[in-house]
Design a protein around this motif. Structure first.
Motif, PDB file in Angstrom:
ATOM      1  N   GLU A  58     -67.108  17.372  26.422  1.00 36.07           N
ATOM      2  CA  GLU A  58     -65.897  16.650  26.053  1.00 36.07           C
ATOM      3  C   GLU A  58     -66.754  15.092  27.155  1.00 36.07           C
ATOM      4  OE1 GLU A  58     -63.415  14.850  28.529  1.00 36.07           O
ATOM      5  OE2 GLU A  58     -64.787  16.425  29.463  1.00 36.07           O
ATOM      6  N   ALA A  59     -67.283  15.358  28.212  1.00 30.56           N
ATOM      7  CA  ALA A  59     -67.391  13.775  29.064  1.00 30.56           C
ATOM      8  C   ALA A  59     -68.041  13.256  28.835  1.00 30.56           C
ATOM      9  CB  ALA A  59     -68.439  15.249  30.264  1.00 30.56           C
ATOM     10  N   PRO A  60     -69.878  13.027  27.850  1.00 24.77           N
ATOM     11  CA  PRO A  60     -70.411  12.577  27.867  1.00 24.77           C
ATOM     12  C   PRO A  60     -69.563  11.546  25.984  1.00 24.77           C
ATOM     13  CG  PRO A  60     -71.590  13.810  26.807  1.00 24.77           C
ATOM     14  CD  PRO A  60     -70.223  14.668  27.522  1.00 24.77           C
ATOM     15  N   VAL A 120     -61.106   4.068  25.285  1.00 26.79           N
ATOM     16  CA  VAL A 120     -61.473   4.050  26.446  1.00 26.79           C
ATOM     17  C   VAL A 120     -62.057   3.125  27.399  1.00 26.79           C
ATOM     18  CG1 VAL A 120     -62.356   6.465  27.728  1.00 26.79           C
ATOM     19  CG2 VAL A 120     -61.032   6.197  25.567  1.00 26.79           C
ATOM     20  N   THR A 121     -61.950   2.681  28.641  1.00 31.46           N
ATOM     21  CA  THR A 121     -62.318   1.943  28.821  1.00 31.46           C
ATOM     22  C   THR A 121     -63.289   2.881  30.096  1.00 31.46           C
ATOM     23  OG1 THR A 121     -60.690   2.005  30.830  1.00 31.46           O
ATOM     24  CG2 THR A 121     -60.570   0.223  28.899  1.00 31.46           C
ATOM     25  N   LEU A 122     -64.378   2.694  30.683  1.00 33.14           N
ATOM     26  CA  LEU A 122     -65.098   3.126  31.830  1.00 33.14           C
ATOM     27  C   LEU A 122     -63.861   3.587  33.013  1.00 33.14           C
ATOM     28  CD1 LEU A 122     -67.213   4.455  33.499  1.00 33.14           C
ATOM     29  CD2 LEU A 122     -67.954   1.869  34.146  1.00 33.14           C
ATOM     30  N   GLN A 123     -62.773   2.582  33.520  1.00 34.25           N
ATOM     31  CA  GLN A 123     -62.060   3.173  34.329  1.00 34.25           C
ATOM     32  C   GLN A 123     -61.395   4.789  33.470  1.00 34.25           C
ATOM     33  OE1 GLN A 123     -60.169  -0.356  35.601  1.00 34.25           O
ATOM     34  NE2 GLN A 123     -61.113  -0.667  37.517  1.00 34.25           N
ATOM     35  N   LEU A 124     -60.777   3.845  32.664  1.00 29.93           N
ATOM     36  CA  LEU A 124     -59.844   5.190  31.815  1.00 29.93           C
ATOM     37  C   LEU A 124     -60.991   6.706  31.875  1.00 29.93           C
ATOM     38  CD1 LEU A 124     -57.579   6.166  30.378  1.00 29.93           C
ATOM     39  CD2 LEU A 124     -57.863   5.738  28.376  1.00 29.93           C
ATOM     40  N   ILE A 183     -60.124  10.214  33.901  1.00 32.58           N
ATOM     41  CA  ILE A 183     -59.408  11.629  32.868  1.00 32.58           C
ATOM     42  C   ILE A 183     -60.936  12.384  33.158  1.00 32.58           C
ATOM     43  CG2 ILE A 183     -60.073  12.648  31.197  1.00 32.58           C
ATOM     44  CD1 ILE A 183     -58.995   9.818  29.334  1.00 32.58           C
ATOM     45  N   GLY A 184     -62.242  11.725  33.405  1.00 33.78           N
ATOM     46  CA  GLY A 184     -63.162  13.131  33.939  1.00 33.78           C
ATOM     47  C   GLY A 184     -62.893  13.158  35.559  1.00 33.78           C
TER      48      GLY A 184
END
Length: 146
Positions: A26-28, A36-40, A44-45
């Protein structure tokens, strides 16, 4: 196999499955999803890993109790101890640094996020500990079934 060993094996394999599914799948993948932006992805992470780590802590406690109730072979105990120590290191030593970094990225203006930013060293340490934890869980599970 005793009841305590069966419980310990079940706990180990549930824990292992969760770590493999979330940390290595899921993470990668979430960062490759359209839109999906880096911030989004980081937001979520944070939520996902906070929940994963809470469940991992509960599973680690259950595993330790099962191993105390009816100690199995030394291999299983040592491998389980490795997994528990790796989790403790992740939670106590690495997660605070990752949380600080995530807060910085999430606080940055969107146009600055992702431009030249690299993963922190803490991220690589977390992943390395995750790999060792997975190996410990796998060895513990196999030893408990033997």
């Amino acid at each position: 196999m005793t009841g305590a060993h069966a419980v310990a094996a079940a706990v180990v394999f549930v824990w292992l499955g969760m770590v493999l599914a979330i940390s290595f799948l899921e993470a990668p993948l979430k960062f490759r999803a359209p839109g999906v932006t880096l911030q989004l992805g980081l937001g979520i992470g944070r939520l996902v890993f906070r929940a994963l780590n809470a469940v991992e802590a509960a599973l680690a406690i259950a595993l330790v109790v099962a191993l105390i109730v009816d100690p199995p072979a030394a291999t299983a105990v040592i491998a389980a101890a490795v997994a528990v120590v790796m989790l403790a290191a992740q939670l106590g030593l690495v997660r605070p640094a990752l949380n600080r970094r995530t807060r910085q990225v999430l606080a940055a203006p969107p146009e600055q996020v992702g431009s030249g930013q690299r993963r922190s060293r803490a991220h690589y340490v977390y992943v390395a500990l995750e790999v060792v934890k997975v190996i410990g869980l796998l060895v513990a599970g196999i030893a408990l079934l033997a």
